[in-house]
Design an enzyme around this catalytic site. Structure first.
Site, PDB file in Angstrom:
ATOM      1  CB  CYS A 195       5.160   2.807 -14.611  1.00 40.50           C
ATOM      2  SG  CYS A 195       6.620   2.032 -13.951  1.00 40.50           S
TER       3      CYS A 195
ATOM      4  CG  HIS B 288       5.454  10.206   0.766  1.00 42.23           C
ATOM      5  ND1 HIS B 288       4.851   8.983   0.845  1.00 42.23           N
ATOM      6  CD2 HIS B 288       5.463  10.539  -0.549  1.00 42.23           C
ATOM      7  CE1 HIS B 288       4.513   8.587  -0.368  1.00 42.23           C
ATOM      8  NE2 HIS B 288       4.871   9.517  -1.235  1.00 42.23           N
TER       9      HIS B 288
END
Lengths: 424, 271
Positions: free
Chosen positions: A50, A95
Site C-alpha cells: 500500500c 535501496h
C-alpha cells in the site's frame, strides 16, 4: 550485470498515484511475466504494497523501465515523471537493503515489509524470473534485514498514542489478557483507544457515561456492561485500566478516591489513561503506590521519546546497510573477474595437456610414478606462472584500472571474447 | 578436580557477569545470549564440582563454610535459570550474577583448606538442614532482588520515563509474580530446614541450644519471612512496603548467617 530499480513510494507519490499503480496479488504474476519479456531485462520482480510499487531488474543496456511502467499501467510518462524514482547499481542495492530493513517505510521499523518483499521474491522466483544476480541481491537483503533487526532496537518502539497506551499497560500488567477496562466518558477517542486495548487481549469492558444511553450503546458495541453514573466510584475497583475522557471541569478521581479504591482491590496495580482536557484524574493519584496515571501530554511525550529513540536506532541501521552495500558491491565486482580467471586457467590447461601428449610418445615406456611426477611438475609450472596474473585480477577488481588489466591479460593470452561475455 | 571445575564455573560466571553489566548499556540481543550461554555452562561445571565434592570428600559434605557458599551460589544460578525458563527474562541476572560470582569466588579461594573430621556433623538430618535452609535462603534472596527491580520499574513508570534501561525490565506484574512465587516456594524449605536443624540440636544439646544467638536470629528471620508472606498474600503488599519487608527478612538472614561466629555450637569446620 546491472541492477536497475524504478518505482514510487509514500514519499514520492500521493495516494491517488499509488492507487493507480498498485498491482493486486492476482495480477502480480502477469506483471512479472510482462516485465521479463521487455527487451534488455534479464531478471525482474515486482513489489507492490500500500505504500510502494517498485520494479527491480537485472538488465542489459537498452532496457527501458520507464517505458514499461507507463505502458503497463497505462499512465503517461509525463504524469509519472515527478513521482518516479530510479536507482542503478550501488544505489539500487542500497535501496533494496533499506526497503527490506524497513528503513524506507512510512512507520520506520514496522515489521510487515520484510514479509512483503519475501512474498514478491517468491512469486518472481516461482515464475523463473529470478536467477543468480537478483537471487544474490535478495538473499543478501534478507540477511541485512535480519541483522538490522537483531542489532538495533528499531522494531522495538511504537508511535501512536493508542499503541503507547497499550505498551505502557503491558509494562504494568505484563499481558492484557483477562484485564478489565473501564471507560469513563464515551467519546470517539476513548472508543478508539479501547478498541486498541481489546485487540491486545483485554476482555471485560465497563462503560460509564453521564448520558446513560450513550454508555449503553457503546457497551453493546463492545459486548460490555453499562454502568450508571451514580455508581462511578464503586465500579472503579473492578477495573485494571481506567480510560477517562469526560468533559468534567474538575477531576473525577482524586487522591482520596484512589486510596479507597486501592484498599478495596488489595493494592492491585491500576492504570489510569486520562485523555480528557482538563484532566479527569488528579496528578496526586500517581503518587499512590500501585497507581499509574498518564495524561494526554504524558502519552504524547512517551510517543515522542519513542520516535527519537527510533531515529537514533535508524541511524545505526543506516550504517549497517551502508557497510553491507560495500560488502555486496565488492563481492559483485570480484564475481566479474571470475570468467576471465576461468578462461585463463582453461587456456593454460589446454596447452599443458597438449605438451604432455606430445612428449609422451617420445618418452616410450614410463612408470606410473614418473607419469605422476611429470603431471605434478607441469601443473606446478602453470600454477606458478598464473599466480601473479590471477591475484592481480582479484585484487584490482574494484579499482578503476580493472578494465585495462582485463584487456591486457586477454590480449597477452589471446583469450577468446565469447568466454567473457558475462562481463559487460 | 572439584576445585578445578569450580574455577572453570567461576570464570564462566565472571564472563556472564561482565555481559550482564554490559547489557545495561547496550541492548543487543547477542550480549544476553552470550550471558545465558556462559552462565549455563558455568552452572553445569558447578554441578560437576558439587557432585565430585560430595563423592570425594573425606569429611561430610556441606560441613565447611565454603561448600555451603558454593551450594548457595549454585542454587541462586538455578533460580535464575528457572525464572528465565518460566518468564523469559534475564533481568534478575544483574543482581544474581554478582552475588553468585562472589560466593563462588570465596568458595574456591579456601576450598582446599578443609581437612580433618567434622565431629559434630554426622547425621543425615544435617544435610537436610543445610540443603533445605540454602534453598530457602536463595528463594529469599531472589525475592528480595525482585522487589528491588519492582521498585526501579515502578519508579520509572511513575516518572514517565519510557525507554532506556527500564524498557528492558520485565513488566511490573511479572516482577511481582517472580518475587511472590519465590517467597511461597522458599517458605516450606525454610520451615522444614529449621525443623531439621532443631531435631539435630535437640538430640545433641538439649534445650540449651535454643538459647544460642544463632538459633534466635534464625527464628527471628523465619518470623519476618512468615509475616512478609502473610502480608503479601492477605493484604496484597507490593512495591515499597513489600521491598522493605523483604529487606528486613534478608537482613535477618544475613545476621543469622553471620551469627555462626557468635555461636558456640553451630559452627562450620575451620581449618
Amino acid at each position: 550485470m546491472n541492477f536497475k530499480l524504478i518505482g514510487v513510494n509514500h514519499n514520492s507519490a500521493p495516494l491517488e498515484v499509488r492507487e493507480q499503480l498498485a498491482v493486486s496479488e492476482a495480477r502480480l504474476p502477469d506483471a512479472v511475466r510482462k516485465l521479463v519479456q521487455q527487451p534488455g531485462v534479464d531478471e525482474g520482480m515486482v513489489l507492490s504494497t500500500c505504500n510502494r510499487v517498485e520494479v527491480l531488474t537485472s538488465t542489459r543496456p537498452g532496457a527501458d523501465l520507464r517505458g514499461f511502467f507507463s505502458s503497463y499501467f497505462g499512465v503517461s510518462t509525463d504524469a509519472l515523471r515527478s513521482h518516479l524514482y530510479e536507482f542503478e547499481e550501488r544505489e539500487a542495492v542500497r535501496h533494496v537493503f533499506r526497503v527490506a530493513s524497513s528503513l524506507d517505510s512510512m512507520v520506520v521499523g514496522e515489521p510487515q515489509i520484510l514479509g512483503q518483499v519475501k512474498e514478491a521474491y517468491a512469486v518472481a522466483r516461482g515464475l523463473g524470473a529470478i536467477h543468480s544476480a537478483l537471487d544474490a541481491l535478495l538473499s543478501r537483503a534478507f540477511s541485512v534485514a535480519k541483522r538490522v533487526r537483531s542489532e538495533t532496537a528499531i522494531g522495538g518502539s511504537s508511535v501512536s498514542i493508542s499503541s503507547v497506551a497499550v505498551q505502557l499497560a503491558e509494562k504494568i500488567f505484563g499481558s492484557l489478557q483477562g484485564k478489565t477496562i473501564y471507560l469513563v466518558g464515551a467519546g470517539k477517542m476513548a472508543e478508539l483507544a479501547a478498541r486498541h486495548l481489546i485487540s491486545h487481549g483485554a476482555t471485560t469492558i465497563l462503560v460509564c457515561n453521564r448520558t446513560h444511553e450513550r454508555a449503553v450503546q457503546l457497551a453493546e458495541a463492545f459486548g460490555g456492561q453499562a454502568i450508571p453514573f451514580e455508581r462511578l466510584y464503586e465500579t472503579a475497583e473492578r477495573a485494571d485500566i481506567v480510560l477517562t475522557s469526560t468533559g468534567a471541569a474538575e477531576p473525577l478521581f482524586r487522591r482520596e478516591h484512589g486510596e479507597a479504591i486501592l484498599a478495596r482491590r488489595k493494592n492491585k496495580p491500576m492504570f489510569f489513561i486520562d485523555i480528557a482536557v482538563p484532566r479527569n484524574v488528579h496528578p496526586d493519584v500517581n503518587r499512590l503506590d500501585g497507581m499509574f496515571v498518564y495524561d494526554i501530554d504524558d502519552l504524547q511525550s512517551a510517543a515522542t521519546t519513542n520516535t527519537a529513540e527510533r531515529k537514533r536506532e535508524a541511524q545505526r541501521a543506516e550504517q549497517i546497510v551502508e557497510s553491507e552495500v560495500d560488502r555486496f558491491a565488492a563481492r559483485m565486482k570480484s564475481l566479474h573477474v571470475v570468467p576471465t580467471i576461468v578462461s585463463l586457467q582453461e587456456y593454460c590447461e589446454t596447452i599443458r595437456q597438449a605438451e604432455i601428449d606430445r612428449i609422451r610418445g617420445r618418452l616410450g615406456h614410463i612408470t606410473p610414478e614418473q607419469e605422476a611426477a611429470i603431471d605434478a611438475m607441469t601443473r606446478g609450472i602453470v600454477n606458478k606462472l598464473l599466480h601473479t596474473p590471477i591475484t592481480t585480477l582479484k585484487s584490482t577488481a574494484d579499482e578503476p584500472e580493472a578494465a585495462t588489466i582485463h584487456e591486457i591479460i586477454r590480449r597477452i593470452f589471446n583469450l577468446k571474447r565469447e568466454k567473457l561475455k558475462n562481463e559487460d | 578436580m572439584p576445585l578445578f571445575w569450580l574455577r572453570v564455573a567461576l570464570t564462566l560466571y565472571g564472563v556472564g557477569l561482565l555481559c550482564a553489566v554490559a547489557a545495561l548499556w547496550d541492548s543487543r540481543r547477542r550480549l544476553t545470549s552470550v550471558m545465558r550461554f556462559t552462565a549455563g555452562a558455568g552452572i553445569v561445571f558447578h554441578f560437576v564440582s558439587l557432585t565430585e565434592t560430595a563423592m570425594l570428600s573425606e569429611t561430610a559434605p556441606l560441613s565447611s563454610l565454603h561448600q555451603v557458599e558454593s551450594l548457595l551460589a549454585f542454587l541462586l544460578m538455578a533460580f535464575f535459570f528457572v525464572i528465565y525458563w518460566r518468564y523469559q527474562t534475564v533481568s534478575p541476572g544483574i543482581a544474581v550474577f554478582p552475588l553468585s560470582f562472589l560466593l563462588t569466588l570465596s568458595a574456591q579461594s579456601a576450598f582446599m583448606a578443609e581437612s580433618g573430621t567434622a565431629p559434630q556433623v554426622s547425621s543425615s538430618w544435617i544435610y537436610m538442614h543445610v540443603g533445605l535452609i540454602m534453598l530457602g535462603y536463595s528463594a529469599l534472596i531472589v525475592s528480595f532482588f525482585a522487589s528491588i527491580l519492582y521498585l526501579i520499574q515502578e519508579k520509572n513508570l511513575k516518572a514517565k520515563t519510557v525507554g532506556g534501561f527500564s524498557s528492558r525490565l520485565p513488566a511490573l506484574a511479572t516482577i511481582d509474580e517472580i518475587g511472590y512465587r519465590c517467597l511461597v516456594f522458599g517458605f516450606p524449605f525454610m520451615t522444614f530446614g529449621l525443623i531439621a536443624g532443631s531435631v539435630v540440636a535437640e538430640a545433641r544439646y538439649g534445650a540449651a541450644y535454643f538459647r544460642d544467638p544463632k538459633i534466635l536470629f534464625s527464628i527471628a528471620m523465619w518470623v519476618l519471612y512468615t509475616v512478609l508472606l502473610y502480608a503479601r498474600w492477605s493484604a496484597g503488599w507490593r512495591g515499597r512496603r513489600a521491598a522493605y519487608m523483604a529487606a528486613f527478612a534478608f537482613g535477618a538472614a544475613l545476621i543469622a548467617w553471620a551469627a555462626n561466629g557468635l555461636s558456640s555450637m553451630h559452627r562450620f569446620i575451620t581449618p
